[in-house]
Design a protein around this motif. Structure first.
Motif, short mmCIF file in Angstrom:
data_model
loop_
_atom_site.label_atom_id
_atom_site.label_comp_id
_atom_site.label_asym_id
_atom_site.label_seq_id
_atom_site.Cartn_x
_atom_site.Cartn_y
_atom_site.Cartn_z
N ALA A 265 13.98 3.38 -13.03
CA ALA A 265 14.20 3.27 -14.47
C ALA A 265 12.90 3.40 -15.26
CB ALA A 265 14.88 1.94 -14.79
N LEU A 266 11.80 2.87 -14.72
CA LEU A 266 10.52 2.85 -15.42
C LEU A 266 9.40 3.36 -14.52
CD1 LEU A 266 10.85 -0.70 -17.03
CD2 LEU A 266 11.16 1.50 -18.22
N PRO A 267 8.34 3.95 -15.09
CA PRO A 267 7.22 4.42 -14.27
C PRO A 267 6.60 3.32 -13.41
CG PRO A 267 7.07 5.33 -16.47
CD PRO A 267 8.19 4.33 -16.50
N GLY A 268 6.49 2.10 -13.96
CA GLY A 268 5.93 1.00 -13.20
C GLY A 268 6.78 0.67 -11.98
N GLN A 269 8.09 0.72 -12.14
CA GLN A 269 8.98 0.49 -11.00
C GLN A 269 8.84 1.60 -9.97
OE1 GLN A 269 12.90 0.13 -12.69
NE2 GLN A 269 12.61 -2.01 -13.28
N ALA A 270 8.66 2.83 -10.43
CA ALA A 270 8.49 3.96 -9.51
C ALA A 270 7.23 3.78 -8.66
CB ALA A 270 8.43 5.26 -10.29
N ARG A 271 6.14 3.35 -9.30
CA ARG A 271 4.90 3.12 -8.54
C ARG A 271 5.08 1.99 -7.54
NH1 ARG A 271 2.66 3.42 -13.65
NH2 ARG A 271 2.22 1.19 -13.63
N LEU A 272 5.76 0.92 -7.96
CA LEU A 272 5.97 -0.22 -7.07
C LEU A 272 6.81 0.19 -5.85
CD1 LEU A 272 5.53 -3.26 -6.66
CD2 LEU A 272 7.65 -3.66 -7.95
N ILE A 273 7.84 0.99 -6.09
CA ILE A 273 8.66 1.49 -4.97
C ILE A 273 7.80 2.28 -3.99
CG2 ILE A 273 10.46 3.19 -4.40
CD1 ILE A 273 11.92 2.29 -6.96
N SER A 274 6.92 3.12 -4.52
CA SER A 274 6.07 3.94 -3.67
C SER A 274 5.12 3.08 -2.83
CB SER A 274 5.28 4.92 -4.52
OG SER A 274 4.69 5.93 -3.74
N TYR A 275 4.49 2.09 -3.47
CA TYR A 275 3.55 1.22 -2.74
C TYR A 275 4.27 0.41 -1.65
CZ TYR A 275 0.48 2.11 -6.76
OH TYR A 275 -0.29 2.70 -7.74
N LEU A 276 5.37 -0.23 -2.03
CA LEU A 276 6.06 -1.11 -1.09
C LEU A 276 6.69 -0.32 0.06
CD1 LEU A 276 7.80 -3.66 -3.50
CD2 LEU A 276 5.71 -3.96 -2.17
N SER A 277 7.19 0.87 -0.23
CA SER A 277 7.80 1.66 0.85
C SER A 277 6.73 2.13 1.84
CB SER A 277 8.56 2.86 0.27
OG SER A 277 7.70 3.71 -0.45
N GLY A 278 5.49 2.29 1.37
CA GLY A 278 4.41 2.61 2.29
C GLY A 278 4.19 1.50 3.30
N LEU A 279 4.20 0.26 2.81
CA LEU A 279 4.06 -0.89 3.72
C LEU A 279 5.28 -1.00 4.64
CD1 LEU A 279 2.65 -3.52 1.18
CD2 LEU A 279 1.38 -2.16 2.85
N GLY A 280 6.46 -0.76 4.08
CA GLY A 280 7.68 -0.82 4.88
C GLY A 280 7.69 0.23 5.97
N CYS A 281 7.24 1.41 5.64
CA CYS A 281 7.19 2.50 6.61
C CYS A 281 6.26 2.16 7.77
CB CYS A 281 6.73 3.78 5.91
SG CYS A 281 6.81 5.26 6.90
N PHE A 282 5.12 1.58 7.47
CA PHE A 282 4.17 1.20 8.51
C PHE A 282 4.75 0.12 9.43
CE2 PHE A 282 0.67 -1.36 10.17
CZ PHE A 282 -0.14 -0.38 10.73
N SER A 283 5.38 -0.89 8.84
CA SER A 283 5.91 -2.00 9.64
C SER A 283 7.08 -1.56 10.52
CB SER A 283 6.34 -3.15 8.73
OG SER A 283 7.41 -2.74 7.89
N MET A 284 7.83 -0.54 10.07
CA MET A 284 8.98 -0.09 10.86
C MET A 284 8.57 0.63 12.13
SD MET A 284 11.81 -1.04 9.53
CE MET A 284 12.94 0.04 10.39
N ALA A 285 7.30 0.98 12.28
CA ALA A 285 6.84 1.65 13.51
C ALA A 285 6.56 0.66 14.63
CB ALA A 285 5.58 2.46 13.21
N ILE A 286 6.43 -0.63 14.31
CA ILE A 286 6.04 -1.62 15.32
C ILE A 286 7.03 -1.69 16.48
CG2 ILE A 286 5.56 -4.08 15.72
CD1 ILE A 286 4.49 -4.19 12.84
N PRO A 287 8.35 -1.76 16.24
CA PRO A 287 9.28 -1.78 17.38
C PRO A 287 9.17 -0.54 18.27
CG PRO A 287 10.42 -2.37 15.35
CD PRO A 287 9.07 -1.88 14.96
N SER A 288 8.98 0.61 17.70
CA SER A 288 8.86 1.84 18.49
C SER A 288 7.59 1.83 19.33
CB SER A 288 8.87 3.07 17.58
OG SER A 288 10.13 3.23 16.98
N VAL A 289 6.50 1.30 18.77
CA VAL A 289 5.25 1.20 19.53
C VAL A 289 5.45 0.31 20.76
CG1 VAL A 289 2.89 0.28 19.48
CG2 VAL A 289 3.72 1.68 17.59
N ILE A 290 6.11 -0.83 20.55
CA ILE A 290 6.35 -1.75 21.67
C ILE A 290 7.23 -1.09 22.72
CG2 ILE A 290 7.42 -3.96 22.31
CD1 ILE A 290 6.63 -5.00 19.52
N ILE A 291 8.27 -0.39 22.30
CA ILE A 291 9.17 0.27 23.26
C ILE A 291 8.44 1.37 24.02
CG2 ILE A 291 11.21 1.78 23.42
CD1 ILE A 291 12.45 0.08 21.17
#
Length: 544
Positions: A265-291
């Protein structure tokens, strides 16, 4: 191996649940569509996606089947290891850089697709040429995801890979057609939750299997053959850096990314989505690394898999489903299979929607039928998605070559589209001549560098090009070099073209791209007279 009936039933339930959520989201989008543009509803969710949904759908877009399978495979391979797992950090930095530099530029002008600033700056003809690499990338990506899912189901469920490809493709196409971004976003939420829970549930069982050594021991003790931490040899450092920059910068100019941030809805929300999804993307690799570490630490002869390891059988790409199937109880492996299916579908629907959106908005509406209504554009998007989806499903039967084609098209997006997007957003004085020259230079240099996976020999051998197993491989960071050369070509040729026309060194009647229409400080006489006449008329009206 007999047909895995419980797994088949569980997977069918998951597919039906996903389809039901997609249909519900489609109904919700129609309910919210009052007083909203229907094409914007389908393409960017009416710019009404909240941060929570945006975070989940942006993260799920990158965390696909290839992401979780590929991460486990690279950790497992003796020639690679953890130090070669670049995608988690690369994608995370890509999303953070995109949020910091690109989101405001795109969101403030209410663009719908990544092609909009390119067409606005360089014209529709040049925009249609630049549309080809990302379109091929999205279609090949969809095909590669379906092929990976089909192979996984063949291993775990013992069903035909072709049947799995067809069912998966039909499910994804149906709910994406019905609800557009709304359906994709809401199904991404359930898919990402399912991926996270399923993989973490499987990990304790895989770690405690009697055939598996401690992953800490196998990583740190030199006595263990091929520690899964891996190493980066000096001669491969250039290639490592090249792949890393390709993941960081080459992941930005994709419609799958901008479709998420432009839906906020807003540019600030768009930036926040981008930043947080970057952290989420990194954390989602941890299970695959362990496997992957578990797979590298397992004596496969102690399992029902048999004497030869996945590496020796040429099944390294399937190491994640193999760990779930042979090192976990049957009911747990079924849950893990659901995670792989969810990851595949979460990326497949994004690729399909992106390809359809760009075709309908940037090709059909802006070039083929400029007078098209919103309803007509919406139907053009749906028909194109159906065509692209069917084509990708057909290509999925050639899994290896499709994956290689996707990788090559992704490199073309990095070499051609990223510098074009940077110039369109941050150097608006660049013009169509520079864009065309940059496109030609980047395309030729990338194709002449060769592609070993497709059997294309190099015409240009960059420094450190070497012969490995009768195949020439470029160890020089040539992808990044070509991208920078494309960027420089766009800027230099644009400046030269403008200067030559302004100084009348080239007759202005040869300006076929009309770059002097709005950028020239030396205005043609007729244009000056026209503007002066308009000013006089306006002044007289004000005085009256």
């Amino acid at each position: 191996m007999a047909l895995n009936i419980p797994g088949l039933v569980s997977l069918s339930v998951f597919f039906m649940l996903t389809l039901a959520i997609g249909i519900w989201a489609s109904w919700k989008s129609k309910k919210d569509q009052q007083n909203r543009n229907p094409t914007e509803m389908a393409m960017v969710g009416g710019r009404n996606i909240n941060v929570f949904i945006g975070l989940f759908t942006a993260t799920a877009t990158w965390v696909g089947g290839a992401y979780i399978n590929g991460t486990a495979e690279i950790v497992y391979l003796p020639s690679k290891g953890l130090l070669w797992v670049q995608a988690p950090l690369g994608f995370a930095l890509s999303l953070i850089i995109g949020g910091f530099f690109f989101v405001n530029q795109m969101r403030s002008k209410n663009y719908v697709t990544v092609m909009d600033p390119l067409q606005e700056t360089y014209g529709n003809v040049m925009g249609s040429l630049l549309f080809i690499p990302p379109l091929l990338g999205e279609v090949f990506w969809f095909a590669a995801i379906l092929a990976s899912l089909g192979a996984t189901m063949r291993v775990v469920l013992n069903i035909s890979g072709s049947l799995a490809i067809i069912i998966s493709a039909c499910t994804v196409i149906l709910y994406t057609l019905l609800g557009g971004l709304y359906s994709v976003a809401y199904t991404d939420v359930i898919q990402l939750i399912f991926i996270t829970l399923s993989l973490w549930v499987c990990i304790p069982f895989a770690l405690m299997n009697s055939a598996t050594e401690s992953i800490y021991y196998t990583a740190t003790h030199q006595s263990h053959q091929d520690p899964w931490i891996g190493k980066i040899e000096k001669q491969y450092l250039g290639r490592w850096l090249d792949d890393f920059f390709y993941l960081v910068l080459g992941s930005i100019p994709w419609q799958t990314y901008f479709q998420r941030v432009l839906s906020a809805a807003l540019p600030g929300q768009a930036r926040l989505i981008s930043y947080l999804s970057g952290l989420g993307c990194f954390s989602m690799a941890i299970p695959s690394v362990i496997i992957g570490a578990v797979a590298a630490s397992t004596d496969w002869n102690q399992t029902s898999y048999g004497l030869l390891s996945p590496l020796e059988r040429g099944e390294s790409a399937m190491v994640l489903p193999l760990v779930l199937h042979y090192l976990c109880p049957a009911y747990i492996s079924i849950v893990g299979l659901g995670a792989i299916a969810a990851a595949a579908m979460s990326s497949a629907d994004s690729a399909l929607l992106s390809a359809g959106s760009m075709f309908a908005h940037n090709i059909y509406r802006k070039i083929l039928r400029k007078e098209a209504t919103d309803t007509e554009v919406l139907w053009a998007m749906r028909i194109s998605m159906l065509v692209f989806g069917a084509g990708a499903a057909g290509l999925a039967f050639y899994s290896t070559s499709v994956y290689d084609l996707w990788f090559l098209s992704g490199e073309l997006v990095y070499a051609l589209l990223f510098p074009q997007l940077c110039c369109a957003l941050f150097a608006p004085s660049t013009n169509t001549y520079g864009s065309a020259a940059g496109f030609l230079v980047g395309l030729l240099l990338r194709l002449m560098a060769g592609e070993p996976a497709l059997g294309i020999p190099p015409i240009i051998c960059y420094p450190a090009c070497c012969l490995v197993n009768d195949t020439y491989r470029q160890l020089f960071p040539f992808k990044t070099f070509i991208m920078l050369l494309t960027l420089g070509t766009i800027v230099v040729v644009s400046y030269m073209a403008t200067a030559l026309f302004q100084r009348n060194l080239i007759p202005r009647r040869w300006d076929v791209c009309n770059i002097m229409g709005g950028t020239s400080t030396l205005m043609p006489l007729q244009q000056m007279e026209k503007q002066m006449g308009s000013s006089v008329v306006a002044l007289e009206e004000n005085q009256a």
